[in-house]
Motif scaffolding. Structure first.
Motif, PDB file in Angstrom:
ATOM      1  N   LEU A 121       2.537  15.213  -6.499  1.00 28.84           N
ATOM      2  CA  LEU A 121       1.876  14.126  -5.859  1.00 28.84           C
ATOM      3  C   LEU A 121       0.440  14.507  -6.192  1.00 28.84           C
ATOM      4  CD1 LEU A 121       3.445  14.564  -2.222  1.00 28.84           C
ATOM      5  CD2 LEU A 121       4.190  13.257  -4.102  1.00 28.84           C
ATOM      6  N   ASP A 122      -0.333  13.191  -6.365  1.00 27.98           N
ATOM      7  CA  ASP A 122      -1.767  13.149  -6.568  1.00 27.98           C
ATOM      8  C   ASP A 122      -2.185  12.098  -5.493  1.00 27.98           C
ATOM      9  OD1 ASP A 122      -4.122  13.460  -7.666  1.00 27.98           O
ATOM     10  OD2 ASP A 122      -3.819  12.055  -9.143  1.00 27.98           O
ATOM     11  N   ASN A 123      -3.155  12.653  -4.706  1.00 28.44           N
ATOM     12  CA  ASN A 123      -3.862  11.911  -3.339  1.00 28.44           C
ATOM     13  C   ASN A 123      -2.938  11.332  -2.470  1.00 28.44           C
ATOM     14  OD1 ASN A 123      -6.675  12.145  -4.339  1.00 28.44           O
ATOM     15  ND2 ASN A 123      -6.148  10.654  -5.805  1.00 28.44           N
ATOM     16  N   ILE A 124      -1.692  12.053  -2.377  1.00 23.61           N
ATOM     17  CA  ILE A 124      -0.663  11.799  -1.182  1.00 23.61           C
ATOM     18  C   ILE A 124      -0.612  13.010  -0.555  1.00 23.61           C
ATOM     19  CG2 ILE A 124       1.476  11.141  -0.609  1.00 23.61           C
ATOM     20  CD1 ILE A 124       1.519   9.421  -3.207  1.00 23.61           C
ATOM     21  N   GLN A 125      -0.708  13.138   0.667  1.00 21.53           N
ATOM     22  CA  GLN A 125      -0.555  14.330   1.723  1.00 21.53           C
ATOM     23  C   GLN A 125       0.804  14.064   2.296  1.00 21.53           C
ATOM     24  OE1 GLN A 125      -2.496  16.934   1.813  1.00 21.53           O
ATOM     25  NE2 GLN A 125      -3.810  15.765   0.370  1.00 21.53           N
ATOM     26  N   ALA A 126       1.563  15.257   1.914  1.00 24.64           N
ATOM     27  CA  ALA A 126       3.207  14.818   2.574  1.00 24.64           C
ATOM     28  C   ALA A 126       3.600  16.048   3.321  1.00 24.64           C
ATOM     29  CB  ALA A 126       3.946  14.671   1.490  1.00 24.64           C
ATOM     30  N   LYS A 127       4.276  15.948   4.473  1.00 25.00           N
ATOM     31  CA  LYS A 127       5.000  17.044   5.258  1.00 25.00           C
ATOM     32  C   LYS A 127       6.369  17.158   4.775  1.00 25.00           C
ATOM     33  CE  LYS A 127       2.232  17.017   9.222  1.00 25.00           C
ATOM     34  NZ  LYS A 127       1.879  16.867  10.627  1.00 25.00           N
ATOM     35  N   SER A 186      14.735   7.345  -6.263  1.00 27.34           N
ATOM     36  CA  SER A 186      13.567   7.074  -5.147  1.00 27.34           C
ATOM     37  C   SER A 186      13.023   8.583  -4.472  1.00 27.34           C
ATOM     38  CB  SER A 186      14.022   5.975  -4.189  1.00 27.34           C
ATOM     39  OG  SER A 186      14.457   4.932  -4.868  1.00 27.34           O
ATOM     40  N   VAL A 187      11.645   8.382  -4.819  1.00 25.41           N
ATOM     41  CA  VAL A 187      10.996   9.790  -4.170  1.00 25.41           C
ATOM     42  C   VAL A 187      10.066   8.817  -2.893  1.00 25.41           C
ATOM     43  CG1 VAL A 187       9.033  11.153  -4.407  1.00 25.41           C
ATOM     44  CG2 VAL A 187      10.411  10.733  -6.318  1.00 25.41           C
ATOM     45  N   LEU A 188      10.429   9.764  -1.793  1.00 19.84           N
ATOM     46  CA  LEU A 188       9.732   8.948  -0.567  1.00 19.84           C
ATOM     47  C   LEU A 188       9.011  10.369   0.204  1.00 19.84           C
ATOM     48  CD1 LEU A 188      13.152   8.000  -0.420  1.00 19.84           C
ATOM     49  CD2 LEU A 188      11.797   6.362   1.245  1.00 19.84           C
ATOM     50  N   THR A 189       7.563   9.940   0.274  1.00 20.78           N
ATOM     51  CA  THR A 189       6.866  10.983   0.894  1.00 20.78           C
ATOM     52  C   THR A 189       6.566  10.356   2.404  1.00 20.78           C
ATOM     53  OG1 THR A 189       4.897  10.008   0.229  1.00 20.78           O
ATOM     54  CG2 THR A 189       5.906  11.326  -1.440  1.00 20.78           C
ATOM     55  N   TYR A 190       6.672  11.578   3.369  1.00 21.76           N
ATOM     56  CA  TYR A 190       6.434  11.461   4.746  1.00 21.76           C
ATOM     57  C   TYR A 190       5.227  12.068   5.124  1.00 21.76           C
ATOM     58  CZ  TYR A 190      10.983   9.058   4.646  1.00 21.76           C
ATOM     59  OH  TYR A 190      12.027   8.214   4.492  1.00 21.76           O
ATOM     60  N   THR A 191       4.179  11.548   5.612  1.00 22.53           N
ATOM     61  CA  THR A 191       3.269  12.263   6.239  1.00 22.53           C
ATOM     62  C   THR A 191       3.461  12.852   7.716  1.00 22.53           C
ATOM     63  OG1 THR A 191       1.992  10.246   7.155  1.00 22.53           O
ATOM     64  CG2 THR A 191       1.232  11.452   5.080  1.00 22.53           C
ATOM     65  N   ASP A 192       4.351  12.105   8.379  1.00 19.23           N
ATOM     66  CA  ASP A 192       4.738  12.181   9.897  1.00 19.23           C
ATOM     67  C   ASP A 192       5.667  11.174  10.069  1.00 19.23           C
ATOM     68  OD1 ASP A 192       3.718  10.039  10.871  1.00 19.23           O
ATOM     69  OD2 ASP A 192       1.746  10.975  11.158  1.00 19.23           O
ATOM     70  N   SER A 193       6.516  11.321  11.335  1.00 12.57           N
ATOM     71  CA  SER A 193       7.738  10.635  11.684  1.00 12.57           C
ATOM     72  C   SER A 193       7.395   9.157  12.023  1.00 12.57           C
ATOM     73  CB  SER A 193       8.401  11.335  12.347  1.00 12.57           C
ATOM     74  OG  SER A 193       7.667  11.115  13.888  1.00 12.57           O
ATOM     75  N   THR A 194       6.188   8.592  12.230  1.00 11.00           N
ATOM     76  CA  THR A 194       5.618   7.466  12.549  1.00 11.00           C
ATOM     77  C   THR A 194       5.180   6.471  11.669  1.00 11.00           C
ATOM     78  OG1 THR A 194       3.359   8.032  13.142  1.00 11.00           O
ATOM     79  CG2 THR A 194       5.034   8.555  14.855  1.00 11.00           C
ATOM     80  N   THR A 195       4.926   6.882  10.285  1.00 10.10           N
ATOM     81  CA  THR A 195       4.249   6.346   9.250  1.00 10.10           C
ATOM     82  C   THR A 195       5.331   5.940   8.410  1.00 10.10           C
ATOM     83  OG1 THR A 195       3.550   8.001   7.968  1.00 10.10           O
ATOM     84  CG2 THR A 195       2.057   6.976   9.527  1.00 10.10           C
ATOM     85  N   GLU A 196       5.309   4.840   7.754  1.00  8.10           N
ATOM     86  CA  GLU A 196       6.381   4.347   6.619  1.00  8.10           C
ATOM     87  C   GLU A 196       5.873   5.417   5.381  1.00  8.10           C
ATOM     88  OE1 GLU A 196       8.754   2.081   6.394  1.00  8.10           O
ATOM     89  OE2 GLU A 196       8.260   1.827   8.422  1.00  8.10           O
ATOM     90  N   PRO A 197       6.912   5.831   4.532  1.00 10.91           N
ATOM     91  CA  PRO A 197       6.794   6.703   3.341  1.00 10.91           C
ATOM     92  C   PRO A 197       6.268   5.770   2.260  1.00 10.91           C
ATOM     93  CG  PRO A 197       9.228   6.069   3.583  1.00 10.91           C
ATOM     94  CD  PRO A 197       8.272   5.436   4.509  1.00 10.91           C
ATOM     95  N   SER A 210       0.894  -1.107  -0.041  1.00 19.44           N
ATOM     96  CA  SER A 210       0.017  -0.095  -0.085  1.00 19.44           C
ATOM     97  C   SER A 210       0.815   1.280  -0.018  1.00 19.44           C
ATOM     98  CB  SER A 210      -0.773   0.065   1.143  1.00 19.44           C
ATOM     99  OG  SER A 210      -0.346  -0.032   2.393  1.00 19.44           O
ATOM    100  N   ARG A 211       2.310   1.008   0.190  1.00 22.14           N
ATOM    101  CA  ARG A 211       2.995   2.067   0.298  1.00 22.14           C
ATOM    102  C   ARG A 211       4.017   2.340  -0.876  1.00 22.14           C
ATOM    103  NH1 ARG A 211       1.625   6.098   3.916  1.00 22.14           N
ATOM    104  NH2 ARG A 211       0.753   5.172   5.932  1.00 22.14           N
ATOM    105  N   LEU A 212       4.131   1.234  -1.610  1.00 23.55           N
ATOM    106  CA  LEU A 212       4.969   1.085  -2.622  1.00 23.55           C
ATOM    107  C   LEU A 212       4.348   1.385  -4.075  1.00 23.55           C
ATOM    108  CD1 LEU A 212       8.079   0.517  -3.590  1.00 23.55           C
ATOM    109  CD2 LEU A 212       7.386  -1.842  -3.797  1.00 23.55           C
TER     110      LEU A 212
END
Length: 160
Positions: A85-91, A139-150, A39-41
């Protein structure tokens, strides 16, 4: 004596229950890991040639697009990478560049968000490969916060 036998029976039952739990965990663990990782890749949509146009990776309704300028992708010159990004919220959005077949050092860039909230940009350079052209993995990694996998999308390209 009956107290000792009761304790022995409890130990045996506890051992059986723990063993059964471990077996179930080992049986289900691959499915659990696959469902969280898949779900993350995001998978790259073919054809993908960054020298010709943007590349896109998708999973379900989520997508990550990557563009590089200049499009001929020279080594040892500033390159601007743009991510949409489309349908991905990232900080935070990180770009990692690695040589596919040869270690070329660590090259990580934290991209900056544009006011539209979906576009991110950053500038870096590629190291020179003494053997000629080099295949790179971006590789593009998107993080919503520090606790979830990108969310992660990896694009392949070649540079002289």
């Amino acid at each position: 004596m009956t107290g000792n036998k009761t304790i022995q029976h409890i130990k045996i039952l506890t051992g059986i229950a723990c063993s059964l739990g471990v077996l179930i965990l080992l049986w289900k663990l691959p499915d659990m890991l696959e469902s969280t990782q898949s779900s993350r890749l995001l998978t790259v949509v073919e054809p993908c040639d960054l020298k010709q146009s943007d590349c896109k990776a998708k999973y379900d309704k989520k997508s990550i697009s990557l563009n590089v300028s200049p499009s001929f992708i020279p080594s040892m010159a500033p390159l601007t990478f743009t991510v949409v990004l489309d349908n991905i919220q990232a900080k935070t959005v990180i770009l990692e560049l690695k040589g596919k077949e040869m270690f070329m050092g660590i090259n990580k860039v934290q991209l900056s968000p544009l006011p539209d909230g979906i576009t991110w940009k950053g500038t870096t350079e590629l190291a020179v490969c003494v053997t000629g052209s080099m295949v790179w993995l971006a590789s593009v990694l998107t993080y919503t916060d520090s606790t979830t996998e990108p969310h992660k999308a990896t694009f392949e390209f070649e540079s002289p």
